[in-house]
Design a protein around this motif. Structure first.
Motif, PDB file in Angstrom:
ATOM      1  N   ASN A   2      41.107  42.040  42.508  1.00 45.85           N
ATOM      2  CA  ASN A   2      42.379  42.134  41.802  1.00 45.85           C
ATOM      3  C   ASN A   2      42.461  43.383  40.936  1.00 45.85           C
ATOM      4  OD1 ASN A   2      43.347  39.758  42.874  1.00 45.85           O
ATOM      5  ND2 ASN A   2      42.795  38.504  41.092  1.00 45.85           N
ATOM      6  N   GLN A   3      41.324  43.770  40.342  1.00 48.87           N
ATOM      7  CA  GLN A   3      41.341  44.825  39.338  1.00 48.87           C
ATOM      8  C   GLN A   3      40.933  46.202  39.868  1.00 48.87           C
ATOM      9  OE1 GLN A   3      38.870  43.447  36.100  1.00 48.87           O
ATOM     10  NE2 GLN A   3      39.800  41.406  36.155  1.00 48.87           N
TER      11      GLN A   3
ATOM     12  N   ARG B  18      40.673  35.850  51.550  1.00 49.75           N
ATOM     13  CA  ARG B  18      41.088  37.184  51.088  1.00 49.75           C
ATOM     14  C   ARG B  18      40.385  38.270  51.893  1.00 49.75           C
ATOM     15  NH1 ARG B  18      42.200  38.500  45.530  1.00 49.75           N
ATOM     16  NH2 ARG B  18      42.936  40.666  45.438  1.00 49.75           N
TER      17      ARG B  18
ATOM     18  N   ALA C  32      48.287  40.670  48.088  1.00 48.91           N
ATOM     19  CA  ALA C  32      47.613  40.277  46.860  1.00 48.91           C
ATOM     20  C   ALA C  32      47.744  41.459  45.912  1.00 48.91           C
ATOM     21  CB  ALA C  32      46.167  39.902  47.117  1.00 48.91           C
ATOM     22  N   THR C  33      47.022  41.426  44.791  1.00 45.83           N
ATOM     23  CA  THR C  33      47.220  42.433  43.757  1.00 45.83           C
ATOM     24  C   THR C  33      47.111  43.849  44.309  1.00 45.83           C
ATOM     25  OG1 THR C  33      46.312  40.890  42.154  1.00 45.83           O
ATOM     26  CG2 THR C  33      46.450  43.192  41.491  1.00 45.83           C
TER      27      THR C  33
END
Length: 383
Positions: free
Chosen positions: A146-147, A180, A258-259
């Protein structure tokens, strides 16, 4: 470079993964494994890495000699110099090794290392890329993906994904992570490590770009091994398991959003009849010219009109390895398969690009030749 009948170049495995994923733990176990052979390990964060002290025999400024017969080198200057130093020491009889493992920085983009292996003449004469192995920390993997877009790219470029710290993850979170990873890179098998231990066979022999490669190995490389049933190489091995996947789609299939994941797309195509050489050349030249910097991985098997054997090819961005003809290929199947993983590219554009491979040259007289030998007007373009 020109490929010979017996490719005697030393295989190189690129080991990547985000900070804390467990690359050094895996390396410590690998060096101890008697089935791994003699390995030259290249590290580019040597000062921050702690190889187990009981593995080390002696150390110099450049090299750590290990009790297993392996050696560990620091990257002094650039990677090309390190490789050239290994070649010089090997030729002088000072060191002996069967393969090389490069551990990248946790935030490194693997692409420049792949470029060096492919484009540096001296290195390409002595070494070949055997595969990209990416470690994913199962405990923190979702948050990292995510980051950190660097972690997403490392997953997308992998030939094999190793899931570490699975014992620290509950079943629900692990299932989410695996879903994912499937969306980011459906062609890479996933192996769960047992405290940094994996069977050597899951790390080596990953690339199909080698002489004498068998058809099932090409299928696994392209992510087709579930479509053509293959025995699980880890069946019966306690503590290890590959993750089953649905059959690889031979049609466009964008990764789940996703992010950061929306920046990675993948697509594949199957063409049942042999492809005209100029159709393939036009497609490849066009894609590289327009989107070359965004191509994370491209690989495939190609049957070309007029050629007796198919060949496999592989590229990262605009740099491609020398294609390898499969002279041992047998059977009547002439299906070409191409897989592309890209970043920051429109899904419709990538699908339209792959559809070019379905075009048929016109039978009329040849048109004027364009720079580079491309005869665009011979293609039945859809626009």
């Amino acid at each position: 470079m020109v490929m010979t009948e017996q490719d005697k170049r030393i295989p190189v495995t690129l080991l990547t993964g985000f900070l804390g994923a467990g690359k050094t733990t895996l390396l410590n176990n690998l060096i101890r494994d008697p089935n791994a052979g003699r390995i030259a390990v290249i590290m580019n964060e040597f000062g921050d890495i702690s190889l187990d002290h009981d593995l080390i025999e002696e150390a110099t400024e450049e090299t750590v000699l290990l009790q297993s017969g392996c050696l560990c080198c620091t990257i002094l200057g650039d990677l090309a110099n390190t490789f050239e130093g290994l070649i010089a020491k090997r030729d002088a009889g000072q060191v002996h090794f069967d393969r090389v493992v490069i551990e990248t920085s946790g935030i490194a983009d693997p692409a420049p290392i792949v470029h060096t292996l492919t484009t540096d003449y001296q290195i390409a004469q002595a070494f070949r890329l055997d595969g990209v192995v990416t470690l994913v920390d199962a405990a923190t993997g979702i948050g990292t993906l995510n980051q950190q877009f660097e972690a997403v790219q490392q997953v997308a470029m992998a030939d094999t994904l190793i899931l570490s710290k699975v014992d620290l993850t509950d079943g629900f979170d692990l299932s989410r992570l695996e879903k994912r990873l499937e969306g980011l890179n459906a062609t890479a098998p996933r192996v769960r490590a047992d405290h940094g231990r994996v069977p050597v066979g899951t790390l080596f022999g990953l690339s199909a770009l080698r002489e004498g490669v068998a058809a099932p190995e090409v299928d696994r490389w392209l992510g087709l091994s579930q479509e053509i049933a293959q025995p699980d190489p880890l069946a019966g091995v306690s503590g290890f398991a590959t993750t089953a996947k649905p059959p690889a789609a031979l049609a466009f299939s964008p990764s789940a959003p996703a992010t950061h994941d929306h920046r990675i797309i993948s697509a594949s195509i199957a063409v049942t009849d042999p492809i005209a050489a100029n159709v393939f050349d036009f497609w490849l030249d066009s894609l590289i010219a327009l989107k070359g910097q965004n191509i994370l991985r491209m690989k495939g098997i190609l049957h070309v009109e007029g050629l007796q054997y198919p060949f496999v090819f592989h590229g990262v961005q605009h740099i491609f390895d020398a294609p390898v003809p499969l002279k041992s290929w047998s059977g009547a199947d002439t299906t070409s398969r191409v897989v592309v993983i890209a970043r920051d590219m429109d899904a419709a554009d990538l699908k339209a690009s792959l559809d070019m491979l379905l075009m048929k040259p016109k039978a009329e007289a040849a048109p004027p030749e364009l720079p580079g030998g491309m005869m665009v007007d011979t293609l039945d373009l859809p626009f």
